[in-house]
Scaffold this motif. Structure first.
Motif, PDB file in Angstrom:
ATOM      1  N   SER A   1      -1.184  16.013  29.667  1.00 52.44           N
ATOM      2  CA  SER A   1      -1.285  14.675  29.081  1.00 52.44           C
ATOM      3  C   SER A   1      -2.124  14.765  27.824  1.00 52.44           C
ATOM      4  O   SER A   1      -2.959  15.665  27.681  1.00 52.44           O
ATOM      5  CB  SER A   1      -1.929  13.691  30.064  1.00 52.44           C
ATOM      6  OG  SER A   1      -1.190  13.616  31.262  1.00 52.44           O
ATOM      7  N   TRP A   2      -1.907  13.826  26.907  1.00 59.30           N
ATOM      8  CA  TRP A   2      -2.654  13.876  25.657  1.00 59.30           C
ATOM      9  C   TRP A   2      -2.889  12.472  25.105  1.00 59.30           C
ATOM     10  O   TRP A   2      -2.164  11.523  25.411  1.00 59.30           O
ATOM     11  CB  TRP A   2      -1.965  14.757  24.626  1.00 59.30           C
ATOM     12  CG  TRP A   2      -0.575  14.340  24.257  1.00 59.30           C
ATOM     13  CD1 TRP A   2      -0.190  13.552  23.230  1.00 59.30           C
ATOM     14  CD2 TRP A   2       0.627  14.712  24.948  1.00 59.30           C
ATOM     15  NE1 TRP A   2       1.179  13.401  23.214  1.00 59.30           N
ATOM     16  CE2 TRP A   2       1.696  14.109  24.259  1.00 59.30           C
ATOM     17  CE3 TRP A   2       0.906  15.510  26.069  1.00 59.30           C
ATOM     18  CZ2 TRP A   2       3.024  14.271  24.658  1.00 59.30           C
ATOM     19  CZ3 TRP A   2       2.209  15.664  26.465  1.00 59.30           C
ATOM     20  CH2 TRP A   2       3.260  15.054  25.769  1.00 59.30           C
ATOM     21  N   VAL A   3      -3.924  12.399  24.298  1.00 58.68           N
ATOM     22  CA  VAL A   3      -4.300  11.149  23.633  1.00 58.68           C
ATOM     23  C   VAL A   3      -4.488  11.462  22.157  1.00 58.68           C
ATOM     24  O   VAL A   3      -5.078  12.486  21.805  1.00 58.68           O
ATOM     25  CB  VAL A   3      -5.616  10.571  24.215  1.00 58.68           C
ATOM     26  CG1 VAL A   3      -6.007   9.289  23.487  1.00 58.68           C
ATOM     27  CG2 VAL A   3      -5.476  10.310  25.701  1.00 58.68           C
ATOM     28  N   THR A   4      -3.979  10.580  21.288  1.00 56.82           N
ATOM     29  CA  THR A   4      -4.171  10.746  19.847  1.00 56.82           C
ATOM     30  C   THR A   4      -5.155   9.690  19.360  1.00 56.82           C
ATOM     31  O   THR A   4      -4.899   8.491  19.477  1.00 56.82           O
ATOM     32  CB  THR A   4      -2.841  10.601  19.092  1.00 56.82           C
ATOM     33  OG1 THR A   4      -1.906  11.561  19.597  1.00 56.82           O
ATOM     34  CG2 THR A   4      -3.041  10.826  17.600  1.00 56.82           C
TER      35      THR A   4
ATOM     36  N   LEU B   1       5.487  15.012  32.020  1.00 58.67           N
ATOM     37  CA  LEU B   1       6.225  14.905  33.272  1.00 58.67           C
ATOM     38  C   LEU B   1       6.121  13.484  33.827  1.00 58.67           C
ATOM     39  O   LEU B   1       5.412  12.651  33.275  1.00 58.67           O
ATOM     40  CB  LEU B   1       5.672  15.898  34.307  1.00 58.67           C
ATOM     41  CG  LEU B   1       5.693  17.379  33.914  1.00 58.67           C
ATOM     42  CD1 LEU B   1       5.069  18.214  35.012  1.00 58.67           C
ATOM     43  CD2 LEU B   1       7.110  17.845  33.628  1.00 58.67           C
ATOM     44  N   ARG B   2       6.833  13.243  34.920  1.00 54.22           N
ATOM     45  CA  ARG B   2       6.792  11.929  35.551  1.00 54.22           C
ATOM     46  C   ARG B   2       5.417  11.702  36.170  1.00 54.22           C
ATOM     47  O   ARG B   2       4.866  12.591  36.820  1.00 54.22           O
ATOM     48  CB  ARG B   2       7.880  11.841  36.616  1.00 54.22           C
ATOM     49  CG  ARG B   2       8.048  10.475  37.251  1.00 54.22           C
ATOM     50  CD  ARG B   2       9.283  10.495  38.155  1.00 54.22           C
ATOM     51  NE  ARG B   2       9.512   9.197  38.773  1.00 54.22           N
ATOM     52  CZ  ARG B   2       9.032   8.843  39.956  1.00 54.22           C
ATOM     53  NH1 ARG B   2       8.284   9.699  40.635  1.00 54.22           N
ATOM     54  NH2 ARG B   2       9.292   7.654  40.459  1.00 54.22           N
ATOM     55  N   ILE B   3       4.857  10.521  35.968  1.00 52.76           N
ATOM     56  CA  ILE B   3       3.551  10.209  36.537  1.00 52.76           C
ATOM     57  C   ILE B   3       3.649  10.190  38.067  1.00 52.76           C
ATOM     58  O   ILE B   3       4.644   9.709  38.635  1.00 52.76           O
ATOM     59  CB  ILE B   3       3.042   8.845  35.996  1.00 52.76           C
ATOM     60  CG1 ILE B   3       1.617   8.574  36.486  1.00 52.76           C
ATOM     61  CG2 ILE B   3       3.984   7.731  36.364  1.00 52.76           C
ATOM     62  CD1 ILE B   3       1.008   7.324  35.869  1.00 52.76           C
ATOM     63  N   CYS B   4       2.653  10.732  38.741  1.00 54.69           N
ATOM     64  CA  CYS B   4       2.721  10.789  40.206  1.00 54.69           C
ATOM     65  C   CYS B   4       2.372   9.424  40.799  1.00 54.69           C
ATOM     66  O   CYS B   4       1.697   8.598  40.164  1.00 54.69           O
ATOM     67  CB  CYS B   4       1.806  11.883  40.745  1.00 54.69           C
ATOM     68  SG  CYS B   4       0.110  11.372  41.056  1.00 54.69           S
TER      69      CYS B   4
ATOM     70  N   ASP C   1       5.395   8.435  30.455  1.00 56.17           N
ATOM     71  CA  ASP C   1       5.740   9.682  31.126  1.00 56.17           C
ATOM     72  C   ASP C   1       7.070  10.185  30.592  1.00 56.17           C
ATOM     73  O   ASP C   1       7.513   9.771  29.509  1.00 56.17           O
ATOM     74  CB  ASP C   1       5.727   9.509  32.649  1.00 56.17           C
ATOM     75  CG  ASP C   1       6.800   8.544  33.146  1.00 56.17           C
ATOM     76  OD1 ASP C   1       7.663   8.139  32.349  1.00 56.17           O
ATOM     77  OD2 ASP C   1       6.773   8.198  34.342  1.00 56.17           O
ATOM     78  N   SER C   2       7.738  11.060  31.326  1.00 51.16           N
ATOM     79  CA  SER C   2       8.944  11.703  30.799  1.00 51.16           C
ATOM     80  C   SER C   2      10.126  10.757  30.663  1.00 51.16           C
ATOM     81  O   SER C   2      11.117  11.107  30.017  1.00 51.16           O
ATOM     82  CB  SER C   2       9.346  12.878  31.700  1.00 51.16           C
ATOM     83  OG  SER C   2       9.559  12.418  33.036  1.00 51.16           O
TER      84      SER C   2
END
Length: 721
Positions: free
Chosen positions: A590-593, A678-681, A703-704
């Protein structure tokens, strides 16, 4: 006291005397004017003065007329001509052209009909003006009334028919032409190419008696534009062999063909020719060289051509900006855009589109807004091409409300506009918005296409609208000419599967007219994972691996299903198989800008400089979640470890690390946006809903497959994703 009008004999005597007095005007053609233009004329001296005024008009007032037209002031030409009682037909023709170019067809026609004498140039100009203003019927009416149509007027009509897509009528006119010159041949050739009639264009090209550089250039450019870049390069080589020297337009078309064909050696040879022949001074040739090197993944050479360019106008800057974007160097592209603004090089539509695409690549909302501001200042915020890119940018950056606001401001929407907003609403869980927009499309007589259907089915998928999805799928398959593709069936399988209709979804896959590919079976397998149907999941996995033996997603989905059912032996067997076959599982991240800088997080990651603060924030959030009664769902911890370790692993998923970092790095009350590959759990989804309520902020997680907007303990997906 009124004077009688001069007789024809007196006029002739005066004219002879006048030409004797002014030898330089002996070739002036005389024209007869109606009495409303001539007015009363008494003496021979007065008649002589009037002839002098008329003959000297072009030299005295013609430049003034041209100046007004160049400055976009066709009304000023009327003032100039108002000072003179006998307007020259050439200047009236300029006025007609000026009004037509400014979209004032009615004024141009009024002036045309008021003109007492109209030569063939005036007629042709008026016909072209009608075509430029989009009135083909009026243009043909004028052509039919023209006393003696010449080759120019015939050619103008052929060009007009081609522009309106009526190639058959253009062909008929071309065949009926009494005299066909090379311009007419080239115009018909260009019409074929513009309307994708490539075979006819090639056939006509071979029939041209004596081809010039325009003929060769039209053929090269036409083949390239219609996806036949290799054939275009063959024609270019033939041109050189025939001894015709290429001009700047020819080289531009040839470089475009080299770029599309990825013919690097030939492109380099053309670059050498450009340098030797001095065409490097041409703006369009330089821009084509920049684009050629960028498409061939030689972006450093593009930069070199840009730095060596004599002038850096909007065309060259946009070429480099687009080249950087296509090579993934979005920061460099936006730097070029910023330099354009700073150096007062006004960006055009293409500049803004390329800059916004780079903002999408960086997933940077702040940078996107910085590009949006000058677009509004240049009154391009409502332009359909710039507007479409703005919609996509706001969609991808998680701000669907701003995307809808841009959509509403676009005056002339095309199918791309509608598809962008429909797909955006689907991604953001606004299923009802997407349906309402589709209704507006139908009422506005906008013909939907296959992308529209994909967006609508996705909106049904993400909003739990089973019946609407069934109706749409049936409607498009039975009542439209749209050919359903694999992605449409995959969407419909997803709609059925997410709603728990697994048997119906399997029947659809087995009975579809196309052979199901791995994407369709993966949609079914994903639904099996959601509803814990191991038997159907195993069947779907077998089909997927037959089609794509190294599909990592199939192994991972089935492995996760086994893990959630505590069948750890099967999980180990699958992992061994993956290792033996060299199949690597994609690692979740995961990433944040923030302020243009991307911060990437992996599960349990402690490499970030602010890790200590991030984990302190997570521990504080864990305590608050327990106070609200949150219990971790251990089914989503896909490791064979003790329950305490499962809880620990769940709480340090990458999306939670990214959320914690964003919370400590942004202003209180601002929206937090996190991207995930990916898909969030399910457990993270439940936890982040409560975290948004705890911190009283909106948290957006992409997510994806979609965006989740968490507010006050509620997600926009309605827990249906």
């Amino acid at each position: 006291m009124s004077h009688p009008s001069p007789s024809a004999a007196e006029e002739g005597v005066v004219m002879i005397s006048f030409r004797a007095t002014f030898p330089s005007l002996r070739r002036t053609r005389t024209r007869s004017f109606p009495s409303s233009w001539l007015g009363s004329c008494g003496t021979s001296a007065q008649l002589c003065k009037r002839f002098f005024n008329r003959a000297s008009y072009a030299a005295r007032d013609g430049p003034a007329v041209s100046a007004h037209l160049r400055n976009g002031d066709p009304d000023g030409t009327r003032e100039v001509l108002g000072t003179f009682r006998f307007p020259d037909v050439r200047s009236v023709t300029k006025m007609i052209a000026g009004r037509s170019q400014n979209g004032r067809l009615g004024d141009a026609l009024k002036l045309f009909y008021e003109t007492p004498v109209r030569d063939s140039i005036c007629w042709s100009t008026m016909i072209k003006g009608c075509l430029d203003c989009g009135d083909l019927m009026k243009a043909q009416e004028l052509f039919d009334k023209m006393p003696e149509p010449n080759v120019v007027s015939w050619t103008v009509m052929i060009d007009g028919f081609s522009r309106f897509g009526q190639v058959e009528r253009a062909e008929k006119f071309f065949e009926q032409m009494p005299i066909v010159d090379l311009t007419a041949w080239n115009t018909m050739l260009h019409g074929y190419c513009e309307n994708a009639r490539v075979y006819d264009a090639v056939k006509l090209f071979e029939q041209i008696p004596s081809r010039d550089v325009v003929s060769w250039t039209s053929m090269i450019g036409g083949l390239d534009q219609n996806g036949k870049c290799e054939e275009a390069l063959v024609v270019f080589k033939r041109m050189f062999e025939s001894g015709i020297a290429p001009n700047a337009s020819t080289l531009t078309c040839a470089l475009s063909a080299c770029a599309n064909a990825l013919s690097f050696p030939l492109g380099v040879q053309i670059h050498c020719h450009v340098f030797k022949s001095g065409f490097c001074l041409s703006v369009f040739v330089c821009a084509s060289l920049i684009t050629f090197y960028a498409k061939c993944k030689r972006i450093e050479k593009s930069t070199q051509v840009f730095n060596e360019a004599v002038s850096r106008n909007v065309v060259i800057c946009t070429a480099l900006l687009t080249g950087y974007g296509s090579n993934g160097r979005h920061e460099d592209g936006l730097k070029v855009f910023s330099d354009m603004i700073r150096k007062s090089v006004l960006p055009n539509q293409s500049s803004f589109v390329s800059a916004l695409n780079s903002c999408c690549g960086l997933e940077s909302l702040d940078r996107g807004k910085e590009v949006h501001a000058p677009a509004v200042k240049q009154k391009l915020g409502c332009d359909v091409f710039v507007g479409n890119s703005l919609i996509v940018m706001y969609n991808k950056c998680g701000v669907i409300d701003d995307a809808v606001a841009v959509f509403k401001r676009i005056r002339k929407k095309n199918i791309v506009t509608w598809n962008a907003i429909v797909c955006g609403c689907a991604q953001h869980g606004r299923g009802m918005w997407a349906m309402e927009l589709f209704s507006q499309m139908i009422r506005g007589l906008v013909q939907p296409d296959e992308i529209t259907l994909t967006g609508l089915l996705s909106s049904c998928n993400h909003s739990g609208m089973l019946q609407k999805g069934r109706c749409l799928f049936r409607y498009f398959s039975e009542n439209t000419s749209i050919e359903l593709k694999h992605e449409h069936y995959a969407c419909m399988v997803d709609v059925l599967g997410r709603y728990g209709k697994l048997e119906e979804a399997e029947d659809l896959v087995r009975n579809m007219p196309l052979k199901a590919n791995s994407i369709v079976w993966l949609a079914l397998l994903s639904s099996c994972r959601m509803h814990s149907n191991i038997d159907l999941a195993e069947r779907a996995t077998n089909y997927i691996l037959e089609l794509e033996p190294h599909c990592s997603a199939a192994y991972v989905l089935l492995s996760n299903l086994y893990a959630s059912a505590n069948r750890w032996g099967e999980v180990s067997r699958l992992r061994v198989t993956m290792r033996d076959r060299g199949i690597v599982k994609q690692l979740g991240s995961s990433w944040v800008t923030i302020k243009g800088q991307k911060h990437l997080f992996l599960p349990g990651d402690k490499s970030h400089p602010l890790s200590e603060n991030i984990y302190w924030k997570l521990d504080w959030l864990k305590m608050k979640l327990k106070e609200l009664g949150h219990v971790p769902d251990k089914r989503f911890s896909l490791h064979d470890v003790e329950d305490e370790q499962k809880e620990e692993l769940l709480f340090y998923h990458s999306e939670r690390l990214a959320v914690a970092f964003a919370l400590i790095s942004t202003v209180e009350g601002s929206t937090v946006t996190v991207m995930k590959n990916l898909r969030i759990c399910g457990d993270c989804h439940s936890a982040i809903k409560l975290i948004a309520k705890i911190v009283d902020r909106e948290i957006v997680v992409r997510d994806s497959s979609r965006f989740h907007h968490f507010r006050s303990g509620i997600c926009s997906c309605g827990d249906y994703w």
